[in-house]
Scaffold this active site. Structure first.
Site, PDB file in Angstrom:
ATOM      1  CG  ASP A  18      -7.393  30.473 -18.855  1.00  0.00           C
ATOM      2  OD1 ASP A  18      -7.441  29.516 -19.648  1.00  0.00           O
ATOM      3  OD2 ASP A  18      -7.880  30.424 -17.697  1.00  0.00           O
ATOM      4  N   GLY A  21      -9.882  27.579 -25.190  1.00  0.00           N
ATOM      5  CA  GLY A  21     -10.809  26.455 -25.361  1.00  0.00           C
ATOM      6  C   GLY A  21     -12.255  26.933 -25.330  1.00  0.00           C
ATOM      7  NE  ARG A  22     -12.844  29.001 -20.164  1.00  0.00           N
ATOM      8  CZ  ARG A  22     -12.362  29.810 -19.242  1.00  0.00           C
ATOM      9  NH1 ARG A  22     -13.195  30.530 -18.516  1.00  0.00           N
ATOM     10  NH2 ARG A  22     -11.069  29.921 -19.046  1.00  0.00           N
ATOM     11  NE  ARG A  31      -9.857  22.347 -24.829  1.00  0.00           N
ATOM     12  CZ  ARG A  31     -10.023  23.212 -23.823  1.00  0.00           C
ATOM     13  NH1 ARG A  31     -11.245  23.563 -23.452  1.00  0.00           N
ATOM     14  NH2 ARG A  31      -8.999  23.707 -23.186  1.00  0.00           N
ATOM     15  CG  HIS A  35      -5.167  25.844 -28.040  1.00  0.00           C
ATOM     16  ND1 HIS A  35      -5.235  26.489 -26.818  1.00  0.00           N
ATOM     17  CD2 HIS A  35      -5.614  24.584 -27.803  1.00  0.00           C
ATOM     18  CE1 HIS A  35      -5.686  25.651 -25.897  1.00  0.00           C
ATOM     19  NE2 HIS A  35      -5.937  24.495 -26.464  1.00  0.00           N
ATOM     20  CG  ASN A  66      -1.861  23.500 -19.346  1.00  0.00           C
ATOM     21  OD1 ASN A  66      -1.319  24.577 -19.597  1.00  0.00           O
ATOM     22  ND2 ASN A  66      -3.052  23.462 -18.746  1.00  0.00           N
ATOM     23  CD1 TRP A  67       3.514  18.503 -18.391  1.00  0.00           C
ATOM     24  CD2 TRP A  67       3.307  17.813 -20.496  1.00  0.00           C
ATOM     25  NE1 TRP A  67       4.590  18.987 -19.099  1.00  0.00           N
ATOM     26  CE2 TRP A  67       4.500  18.566 -20.397  1.00  0.00           C
ATOM     27  CE3 TRP A  67       2.969  17.276 -21.745  1.00  0.00           C
ATOM     28  CZ2 TRP A  67       5.340  18.807 -21.476  1.00  0.00           C
ATOM     29  CZ3 TRP A  67       3.812  17.509 -22.829  1.00  0.00           C
ATOM     30  CH2 TRP A  67       4.986  18.265 -22.695  1.00  0.00           C
ATOM     31  CB  ILE A 193      -1.718  32.485  -9.151  1.00  0.00           C
ATOM     32  CG1 ILE A 193      -2.045  33.828  -8.479  1.00  0.00           C
ATOM     33  CG2 ILE A 193      -0.259  32.449  -9.548  1.00  0.00           C
ATOM     34  CD1 ILE A 193      -1.983  35.026  -9.396  1.00  0.00           C
TER      35      ILE A 193
HETATM   36  C1  IPE Z   1      -3.183  28.354 -16.939  1.00  0.00           C
HETATM   37  O1  IPE Z   1      -4.393  28.119 -17.539  1.00  0.00           O
HETATM   38  C2  IPE Z   1      -2.055  27.856 -17.792  1.00  0.00           C
HETATM   39  C3  IPE Z   1      -1.845  28.587 -19.034  1.00  0.00           C
HETATM   40  C4  IPE Z   1      -2.447  29.669 -19.416  1.00  0.00           C
HETATM   41  C5  IPE Z   1      -0.820  28.048 -19.892  1.00  0.00           C
HETATM   42  P1  IPE Z   1      -5.249  26.811 -17.212  1.00  0.00           P
HETATM   43  O2  IPE Z   1      -6.461  26.895 -18.052  1.00  0.00           O
HETATM   44  O3  IPE Z   1      -4.427  25.598 -17.339  1.00  0.00           O
HETATM   45  O4  IPE Z   1      -5.602  27.031 -15.667  1.00  0.00           O
HETATM   46  P2  IPE Z   1      -6.780  26.449 -14.781  1.00  0.00           P
HETATM   47  O5  IPE Z   1      -6.775  24.951 -14.969  1.00  0.00           O
HETATM   48  O6  IPE Z   1      -8.061  27.053 -15.263  1.00  0.00           O
HETATM   49  O7  IPE Z   1      -6.465  26.887 -13.384  1.00  0.00           O
HETATM   50  C1  IPE Z   2      -5.241  28.692 -22.438  1.00  0.00           C
HETATM   51  O1  IPE Z   2      -6.526  28.392 -22.848  1.00  0.00           O
HETATM   52  C2  IPE Z   2      -4.186  27.919 -23.181  1.00  0.00           C
HETATM   53  C3  IPE Z   2      -3.557  26.826 -22.410  1.00  0.00           C
HETATM   54  C4  IPE Z   2      -3.762  26.570 -21.162  1.00  0.00           C
HETATM   55  C5  IPE Z   2      -2.619  25.985 -23.120  1.00  0.00           C
HETATM   56  P1  IPE Z   2      -7.312  27.144 -22.304  1.00  0.00           P
HETATM   57  O2  IPE Z   2      -7.051  25.984 -23.202  1.00  0.00           O
HETATM   58  O3  IPE Z   2      -7.022  26.890 -20.868  1.00  0.00           O
HETATM   59  O4  IPE Z   2      -8.809  27.621 -22.469  1.00  0.00           O
HETATM   60  P2  IPE Z   2     -10.020  27.307 -21.498  1.00  0.00           P
HETATM   61  O5  IPE Z   2      -9.642  27.789 -20.136  1.00  0.00           O
HETATM   62  O6  IPE Z   2     -10.232  25.836 -21.529  1.00  0.00           O
HETATM   63  O7  IPE Z   2     -11.148  28.075 -22.083  1.00  0.00           O
HETATM   64 MG    MG Z   3      -7.892  27.546 -19.189  1.00  0.00          MG
END
Ligand code: IPE
Ligand code: IPE
Ligand code: MG
Length: 251
Positions: A18, A21-22, A31, A35, A66-67, A193
């Site tokens: 995780d 994006g940030r 973003r 990735h 994530n969809w 989780i």
């Molecule tokens: C969890 O991360 C899913 C993956 C790492 C693929 P998210 O970024 O989707 O989770 P939330 O929304 O912060 O709980």
């Molecule tokens: C994890 O990074 C990758 C996926 C969930 C696909 P994020 O995209 O959730 O990154 P943040 O949480 O927005 O920073």
């Molecule tokens: Mg995330």
């Protein structure tokens, strides 16, 4: 680097990757660049886990939820996934790693499924680490799918209600055949989780780090594993019972 005891590594390591994006947004980048950088960290962790002799590595790469992200981000993630698999399969062969996928594959685009099938097929006879990608994966959805298949088998008379044990239920999950994770790492400071492996994490040791996934390094991985090695897993027993068991197995 913190020295690790090769005999006390997790058999199954799971990771919620995780913070991509940030990581990008903090640098005024798109973003998707986060990735892309995250994919580099995946390569490092896969290589290190396999080198260390970890038997099972499971990575949460894309959740059911994530969809709901913007279409462009979802599309870019699917393209990145395909590119990653294409690029990495030769390395998986060299390292004797076997691909596996959990999640609702029906929801993935056809071209992604084709790429996955090809990689799974090519690496099927590899005997080293099993690399499981959780794609379009949600723990609750997996539990519902398992319950539905169990009910089907019950209606068809293949099983009776008295057969339903935790072991049998386990075999109906996407992860059937994999041991439960011993250790879960989540990056980016979130302490949740997020619908990952809800059943399988029952006794998993949890580790959270503030580092965003693209910044996660070999040193951090070793630090996390050293933390795992310092823990006493009691599984509901007393500390004394665990110590005695350890004494007996060392005798
Ligand atoms: C969890 O991360 C899913 C993956 C790492 C693929 P998210 O970024 O989707 O989770 P939330 O929304 O912060 O709980
Ligand atoms: C994890 O990074 C990758 C996926 C969930 C696909 P994020 O995209 O959730 O990154 P943040 O949480 O927005 O920073
Ligand atoms: Mg995330």
């Amino acid at each position: 680097m913190t020295p690790l005891d090769p005999l006390k590594l997790p058999v199954h390591l799971a990771v919620i990757m995780d913070g991509n994006g940030r990581w990008a947004q903090q640098r005024m980048l798109k973003r998707i660049i986060g990735h892309q950088r995250g994919a580099e960290t995946v390569k490092m962790v896969v290589e290190q886990a396999s080198l260390l002799g970890i038997k099972y590595l499971t990575l949460f790469a894309f959740s059911t939820e994530n969809w709901s992200r913007p279409t462009l981000e979802v599309r870019a993630l699917m393209t990145l996934l395909k590119k990653y698999i294409h690029q990495e399969t030769a390395r998986m062969m060299r390292k004797n790693i076997r691909y596996n996928v959990i999640g609702n594959r029906c929801e993935l685009p056809d071209d992604v499924n084709e790429t996955l099938d090809e990689a799974i097929c090519k690496t099927a006879n590899n005997t080293g680490m099993v690399l499981t990608l959780a794609l379009s994966y949600g723990g609750r959805q997996e539990l519902c799918r398992a319950a539905a298949r169990l009910a089907q088998d019950a209606v068809a008379g293949k099983i009776s209600t008295s057969d339903i044990t935790t072991g049998l239920f386990d075999s109906y999950l996407d992860t059937g055949g994999l041991p439960d994770p011993d250790f879960l790492i989540r990056t980016s400071g979130e302490m949740r989780i997020s619908n990952f492996l809800l059943w399988q994490l029952a006794y998993t040791e949890l580790y959270f780090t503030d580092t965003n996934w693209p910044d996660f390094t070999i040193n951090e991985l070793h630090k996390a594993l050293a933390d795992f090695q310092s823990r006493e897993r009691r599984f509901g027993m007393t500390g004394d019972q665990i110590t005695q068991r350890g004494d007996l197995s060392n005798a």
